[in-house]
Write a protein that holds these residues in place. Sequence first.
Motif, PDB file in Angstrom:
ATOM      1  N   THR A 244     -15.524   8.143   5.349  1.00  0.00           N
ATOM      2  CA  THR A 244     -14.926   9.064   4.390  1.00  0.00           C
ATOM      3  C   THR A 244     -13.675   9.744   4.925  1.00  0.00           C
ATOM      4  O   THR A 244     -12.981  10.438   4.187  1.00  0.00           O
ATOM      5  CB  THR A 244     -15.927  10.148   3.963  1.00  0.00           C
ATOM      6  N   MET A 245     -13.373   9.560   6.223  1.00  0.00           N
ATOM      7  CA  MET A 245     -12.166  10.211   6.761  1.00  0.00           C
ATOM      8  C   MET A 245     -10.900   9.536   6.242  1.00  0.00           C
ATOM      9  O   MET A 245      -9.846  10.156   6.188  1.00  0.00           O
ATOM     10  CB  MET A 245     -12.181  10.194   8.293  1.00  0.00           C
ATOM     11  N   THR A 246     -11.003   8.263   5.904  1.00  0.00           N
ATOM     12  CA  THR A 246      -9.899   7.589   5.235  1.00  0.00           C
ATOM     13  C   THR A 246     -10.348   7.276   3.813  1.00  0.00           C
ATOM     14  O   THR A 246     -11.507   6.965   3.582  1.00  0.00           O
ATOM     15  CB  THR A 246      -9.550   6.259   5.933  1.00  0.00           C
ATOM     16  N   ARG A 247      -9.430   7.368   2.840  1.00  0.00           N
ATOM     17  CA  ARG A 247      -9.832   7.185   1.439  1.00  0.00           C
ATOM     18  C   ARG A 247     -10.227   5.732   1.165  1.00  0.00           C
ATOM     19  O   ARG A 247     -11.189   5.453   0.479  1.00  0.00           O
ATOM     20  CB  ARG A 247      -8.667   7.590   0.529  1.00  0.00           C
ATOM     21  N   ASN A 248      -9.453   4.802   1.716  1.00  0.00           N
ATOM     22  CA  ASN A 248      -9.771   3.394   1.605  1.00  0.00           C
ATOM     23  C   ASN A 248      -9.552   2.771   2.969  1.00  0.00           C
ATOM     24  O   ASN A 248      -8.848   3.328   3.801  1.00  0.00           O
ATOM     25  CB  ASN A 248      -8.849   2.700   0.592  1.00  0.00           C
ATOM     26  N   THR A 249     -10.163   1.628   3.195  1.00  0.00           N
ATOM     27  CA  THR A 249      -9.982   0.933   4.450  1.00  0.00           C
ATOM     28  C   THR A 249      -9.208  -0.345   4.149  1.00  0.00           C
ATOM     29  O   THR A 249      -9.606  -1.121   3.291  1.00  0.00           O
ATOM     30  CB  THR A 249     -11.354   0.639   5.084  1.00  0.00           C
ATOM     31  N   LEU A 250      -8.095  -0.523   4.842  1.00  0.00           N
ATOM     32  CA  LEU A 250      -7.120  -1.560   4.491  1.00  0.00           C
ATOM     33  C   LEU A 250      -6.974  -2.567   5.617  1.00  0.00           C
ATOM     34  O   LEU A 250      -6.825  -2.200   6.765  1.00  0.00           O
ATOM     35  CB  LEU A 250      -5.773  -0.881   4.228  1.00  0.00           C
ATOM     36  N   ASP A 251      -6.994  -3.844   5.283  1.00  0.00           N
ATOM     37  CA  ASP A 251      -7.023  -4.903   6.293  1.00  0.00           C
ATOM     38  C   ASP A 251      -6.229  -6.086   5.769  1.00  0.00           C
ATOM     39  O   ASP A 251      -6.709  -6.803   4.910  1.00  0.00           O
ATOM     40  CB  ASP A 251      -8.504  -5.279   6.489  1.00  0.00           C
ATOM     41  N   LEU A 252      -4.999  -6.335   6.278  1.00  0.00           N
ATOM     42  CA  LEU A 252      -4.231  -7.432   5.665  1.00  0.00           C
ATOM     43  C   LEU A 252      -2.927  -7.823   6.359  1.00  0.00           C
ATOM     44  O   LEU A 252      -2.427  -7.173   7.259  1.00  0.00           O
ATOM     45  CB  LEU A 252      -3.854  -7.059   4.259  1.00  0.00           C
ATOM     46  N   ASN A 253      -2.374  -8.906   5.844  1.00  0.00           N
ATOM     47  CA  ASN A 253      -0.968  -9.307   6.065  1.00  0.00           C
ATOM     48  C   ASN A 253      -0.347  -9.429   4.703  1.00  0.00           C
ATOM     49  O   ASN A 253      -1.032  -9.745   3.750  1.00  0.00           O
ATOM     50  CB  ASN A 253      -0.904 -10.660   6.764  1.00  0.00           C
ATOM     51  N   ALA A 254       0.957  -9.224   4.580  1.00  0.00           N
ATOM     52  CA  ALA A 254       1.492  -9.120   3.233  1.00  0.00           C
ATOM     53  C   ALA A 254       2.901  -9.656   3.147  1.00  0.00           C
ATOM     54  O   ALA A 254       3.595  -9.825   4.148  1.00  0.00           O
ATOM     55  CB  ALA A 254       1.487  -7.680   2.788  1.00  0.00           C
ATOM     56  N   ASP A 255       3.316  -9.903   1.907  1.00  0.00           N
ATOM     57  CA  ASP A 255       4.678 -10.314   1.586  1.00  0.00           C
ATOM     58  C   ASP A 255       5.492  -9.146   1.064  1.00  0.00           C
ATOM     59  O   ASP A 255       6.662  -9.316   0.719  1.00  0.00           O
ATOM     60  CB  ASP A 255       4.659 -11.414   0.515  1.00  0.00           C
ATOM     61  N   GLY A 256       4.868  -7.996   0.942  1.00  0.00           N
ATOM     62  CA  GLY A 256       5.598  -6.857   0.411  1.00  0.00           C
ATOM     63  C   GLY A 256       4.754  -5.613   0.540  1.00  0.00           C
ATOM     64  O   GLY A 256       3.593  -5.676   0.936  1.00  0.00           O
ATOM     65  N   ILE A 257       5.322  -4.469   0.222  1.00  0.00           N
ATOM     66  CA  ILE A 257       4.562  -3.226   0.252  1.00  0.00           C
ATOM     67  C   ILE A 257       4.885  -2.424  -1.000  1.00  0.00           C
ATOM     68  O   ILE A 257       5.947  -2.588  -1.603  1.00  0.00           O
ATOM     69  CB  ILE A 257       4.874  -2.368   1.507  1.00  0.00           C
ATOM     70  N   ILE A 258       3.952  -1.579  -1.372  1.00  0.00           N
ATOM     71  CA  ILE A 258       4.156  -0.706  -2.519  1.00  0.00           C
ATOM     72  C   ILE A 258       3.835   0.703  -2.035  1.00  0.00           C
ATOM     73  O   ILE A 258       2.789   0.927  -1.427  1.00  0.00           O
ATOM     74  CB  ILE A 258       3.327  -1.174  -3.733  1.00  0.00           C
ATOM     75  N   VAL A 259       4.756   1.616  -2.227  1.00  0.00           N
ATOM     76  CA  VAL A 259       4.684   2.923  -1.589  1.00  0.00           C
ATOM     77  C   VAL A 259       4.967   4.013  -2.603  1.00  0.00           C
ATOM     78  O   VAL A 259       5.900   3.885  -3.401  1.00  0.00           O
ATOM     79  CB  VAL A 259       5.757   3.046  -0.472  1.00  0.00           C
ATOM     80  N   GLU A 260       4.177   5.087  -2.563  1.00  0.00           N
ATOM     81  CA  GLU A 260       4.459   6.210  -3.456  1.00  0.00           C
ATOM     82  C   GLU A 260       5.488   7.152  -2.832  1.00  0.00           C
ATOM     83  O   GLU A 260       5.289   7.649  -1.720  1.00  0.00           O
ATOM     84  CB  GLU A 260       3.173   6.958  -3.803  1.00  0.00           C
ATOM     85  N   VAL A 261       6.568   7.380  -3.551  1.00  0.00           N
ATOM     86  CA  VAL A 261       7.646   8.279  -3.101  1.00  0.00           C
ATOM     87  C   VAL A 261       7.905   9.266  -4.231  1.00  0.00           C
ATOM     88  O   VAL A 261       8.031   8.868  -5.387  1.00  0.00           O
ATOM     89  CB  VAL A 261       8.940   7.483  -2.816  1.00  0.00           C
ATOM     90  N   HIS A 262       7.978  10.533  -3.899  1.00  0.00           N
ATOM     91  CA  HIS A 262       8.186  11.561  -4.918  1.00  0.00           C
ATOM     92  C   HIS A 262       9.196  12.562  -4.358  1.00  0.00           C
ATOM     93  O   HIS A 262       9.104  12.927  -3.189  1.00  0.00           O
ATOM     94  CB  HIS A 262       6.854  12.266  -5.220  1.00  0.00           C
ATOM     95  N   PRO A 263      10.174  12.990  -5.178  1.00  0.00           N
ATOM     96  CA  PRO A 263      11.176  13.937  -4.664  1.00  0.00           C
ATOM     97  C   PRO A 263      10.521  15.201  -4.090  1.00  0.00           C
ATOM     98  O   PRO A 263      10.960  15.725  -3.083  1.00  0.00           O
ATOM     99  CB  PRO A 263      12.025  14.272  -5.889  1.00  0.00           C
ATOM    100  N   ARG A 264       9.475  15.700  -4.742  1.00  0.00           N
ATOM    101  CA  ARG A 264       8.796  16.918  -4.270  1.00  0.00           C
ATOM    102  C   ARG A 264       7.281  16.739  -4.400  1.00  0.00           C
ATOM    103  O   ARG A 264       6.667  17.189  -5.377  1.00  0.00           O
ATOM    104  CB  ARG A 264       9.250  18.142  -5.072  1.00  0.00           C
TER     105      ARG A 264
END
Lengths: 299, 299, 299, 299
Positions: A244-264
């Motif tokens: 529970t210390m991490t929201r999800n557990t992620l394990d991979l190799n990828a061709d791209g990334i998707i990232v949340e960016v917000h001005p504030r």
Amino acid sequence: MLVVMKPHATQEQIDAVVEKIRGMGLQAHPIPGAQRVAIGITGNKGGLDPGNFETMPGVADAIRVSQPFKLVSREVKEEDTVIDVGGVKLGGKEIAVMAGPCSVETREQILEAAHAVKAAGAKLLRGGAFKPRTSPYEFQGLAEEGLKLLALAREQTGLKVVTEAMDVENLAMVADYADVVQIGARNMQNFSLLRQLGAIKKPVLLKRGPSATIKEWLMAAEYVVSSGNYQVALCERGIRTFETMTRNTLDLNADGIIVEVHPRPDRALSDGHQSLTPSEFDGLMKQVRVIAGAVGRSL
Amino acid sequence: MLVVMKPHATQEQIDAVVEKIRGMGLQAHPIPGAQRVAIGITGNKGGLDPGNFETMPGVADAIRVSQPFKLVSREVKEEDTVIDVGGVKLGGKEIAVMAGPCSVETREQILEAAHAVKAAGAKLLRGGAFKPRTSPYEFQGLAEEGLKLLALAREQTGLKVVTEAMDVENLAMVADYADVVQIGARNMQNFSLLRQLGAIKKPVLLKRGPSATIKEWLMAAEYVVSSGNYQVALCERGIRTFETMTRNTLDLNADGIIVEVHPRPDRALSDGHQSLTPSEFDGLMKQVRVIAGAVGRSL
Amino acid sequence: MLVVMKPHATQEQIDAVVEKIRGMGLQAHPIPGAQRVAIGITGNKGGLDPGNFETMPGVADAIRVSQPFKLVSREVKEEDTVIDVGGVKLGGKEIAVMAGPCSVETREQILEAAHAVKAAGAKLLRGGAFKPRTSPYEFQGLAEEGLKLLALAREQTGLKVVTEAMDVENLAMVADYADVVQIGARNMQNFSLLRQLGAIKKPVLLKRGPSATIKEWLMAAEYVVSSGNYQVALCERGIRTFETMTRNTLDLNADGIIVEVHPRPDRALSDGHQSLTPSEFDGLMKQVRVIAGAVGRSL
Amino acid sequence: MLVVMKPHATQEQIDAVVEKIRGMGLQAHPIPGAQRVAIGITGNKGGLDPGNFETMPGVADAIRVSQPFKLVSREVKEEDTVIDVGGVKLGGKEIAVMAGPCSVETREQILEAAHAVKAAGAKLLRGGAFKPRTSPYEFQGLAEEGLKLLALAREQTGLKVVTEAMDVENLAMVADYADVVQIGARNMQNFSLLRQLGAIKKPVLLKRGPSATIKEWLMAAEYVVSSGNYQVALCERGIRTFETMTRNTLDLNADGIIVEVHPRPDRALSDGHQSLTPSEFDGLMKQVRVIAGAVGRSL
């Protein structure tokens, strides 16, 4: 069953194979490849006899597909799939970066975010106009108003737009505005929705369900591909575990990334706690650029 | 409770605090830091009054530790722990690379592996002489003979040796030969073994149990530290999830990596399928070197 | 390989098979059954030829064991295992009930608990003298003093005693006092400890590790059985999942239950929050009695 | 915020409170209880002042709801919910048994199954006309034809019908035929579908998603209840864990059970391997009847 055509098979030869398949009461799925065309067959109950096709002109081979996911298997299409989003490639040598806020909130917010992620080197803008939220009392998105703001951001920056469709009702509208239609993790097995994706002409970004196995994920992609849309990109987002210390557990190799960016991020209407600021995103992109180079990719 | 001494507190002042703690029937754990000494207090049932210590000479502060893991908490020791393994640092700017076969099998195998990983840039050699195996019928390791071969490899290459102790019976022997004593994932909560690690003077590499939470892992480290051994490195190795396509699911950032390398993986007596060849390892190291640089570290 | 003897095979015929196995450099494990003796063979690297044994006098069959767990497989012993604990049966028609506090704390506490669970119908008393605790600062048990109190409770009530051994150091002492030696969940893969259980003459209650698969659990039992102790009862205790509202998730059918009962749970030194009071336990037993009848068992 | 009316509050008093809530721009949800009416308030961003309502005629109390699930919390409705399905109760003293095949396949199959489960004592018939399947190539159900067969079985046996709605498109049609509308595990967080359930006048059986936490499940129920349908029964079906020997891991106490029964499981078009035969189901019902009695319930 997969019928693999010879490299220089003619359109008439391909059509003849498709015709024969349909004549047997089955579905034919011609899949163009870099070197050759392959034709997937579905709808058969038992195994088919390869002899039905092997001797037809232009046919190189007829092979049984051993996986439950057929059209999305490497047996059917050995080479990597590269999806062309108006010139931006998903799955090629270049690492595709999709960035932007969780939700589209205001005109200022989405334009500021778009300009910032563009400046840092991203080529796709992400942002939700329809938001599936755990609680019925949380912000549910701006709906069509949000889609219009995404289109405006595209116009100003040239970024391609990735945004989510939550249901069949709004799918056509989302597909009108989006360059890539995202299917969210909670809808990964919404089969009624998946089956409608064949009717749209836009690439699909299919997120993994938080407890979906890789096989189930590929089967969900199979729903999309068998409905006629071959442009499916898979988006890993971590799985649910006991930790529970991490929201999800992620394990991979990828061709791209998707990232949340917000001005504030502190004022975000959703997911602010996991959004990067534009300047944090800029730092991340600098690292990704070097790492991509280290593994023979580019940005 | 943690008593933080002033930067220039004298040994006498430190001793006086320790004396006072012991006089109250409690345990005192002096923890040297780069800037100052802190003294952890354990054994108290309820809360202690900071006033007991705040006015003693040389004391900067007396603070309550809010975590169940006390001595390993950042409250007790704010700065990163750097462990010195005969000149090789774990936890510093440099990424520590430990590589070698799952098991020590033969003289030729371990020497060949050692020379290969040394050539590729690793500074620590890993290899098991005692192997905890799921089945009683599998290869269980060469025992002391394996430890001697590791010592020989160290002599020839200068690599430091990391190897596992499985039980209290063989702990002292393992510690004699090893530079770092590894505690395996299945023994992470073997509390009888953890408590004996205070008696050895070697750093401990504590692997995470496959279903241990991060909190339980820190509590296991607390067993080691509270027994008197402050040199504990944590080794993440992935956790068990519902996904069966990957053996473990791994999610982290790290100060080092541990990699299985075997001269001929197809002939390995254990874990051959997950071992790299020397040349694959060499390729990995080239990538790691660039990536480390991208994130402000080195190799 | 498993050599199944004919129902009326003589001791000489059995000995001859054992002798032949040993002569081949392998281990022989004679396993007495209700109808016949079977002899498990371990230590072979590849498959054995059944022809080696099939023609020997008294041999009914020589069969390959297909599971990685061999001696504990149904192939080797088809009928249910019933363990006799001084007249109390584990695994028979009768549901075995083991009840008592988490830890032995005081003379009064354990005697009161013992009399209460006896009155409610339990036949085995559980209680820990050695406690594996997540934190080094929690109550660790009364050690030998606790074992003596359990023996006293047995003397007063006639209940059989189930208690945990945590390490090789104290195993012989625990086995001296206990009627059933419990191996805790965290030690399920402490192979050094499991291997020593062949040397004790008491039944073993092997708890499932919180993230152990059923196969790993059976392999742990295989360690015990292959070391020479055939009396192993498996104790399911739930597994770790993503759900945090329940501590463990439990899924099973059983031949018995083990329940924590404490005279005053609110004052317990460990696990008080999950202990029943004697009167709650009495109510539970009334329900279990009827349910056992409903499924063709008794209490 | 929850406004609890006095036991004998008049309809005018209730209406006045609802009016006031709406006047503040918020939603009012009157929830009738056995003793009193309570009115849930949603739509407020921050906390509301109880003083707004406490002094109104007929109001007993105005309390803050501390859970993220509001209308489905025990704070809002303390007593158990009992759903009346045409005389058959879900959630009362009686254990509700829903039984029948996974899919409706043929007229003979569903009628035979219905008569068999009726004879064994079940009061609700389950069977799918729309089937969410992992693969697009598997049997997807008979659609409306299946619903008609369920209605025919109801006519012949008097059993109430439980069947699944998969999407918004077919929801109204399913609700026309069904006595209870089932929402499947994969659709538990299909929020677009959940929000439409307020428009139907039939009880909803909401299955737990295979990796949903209990909190997420309650939030999904909150979607249904906040949309205006207060008749929601929760159906536990086990969660996904690392263990693969069992398909799901199930942990619970319940007011009813749902069981797959098929006249000839070996010929079933879906889930045959987990269906009981009518005679196995009859044996199960005999056991359930005794067990229900043992815990103060009946069948």
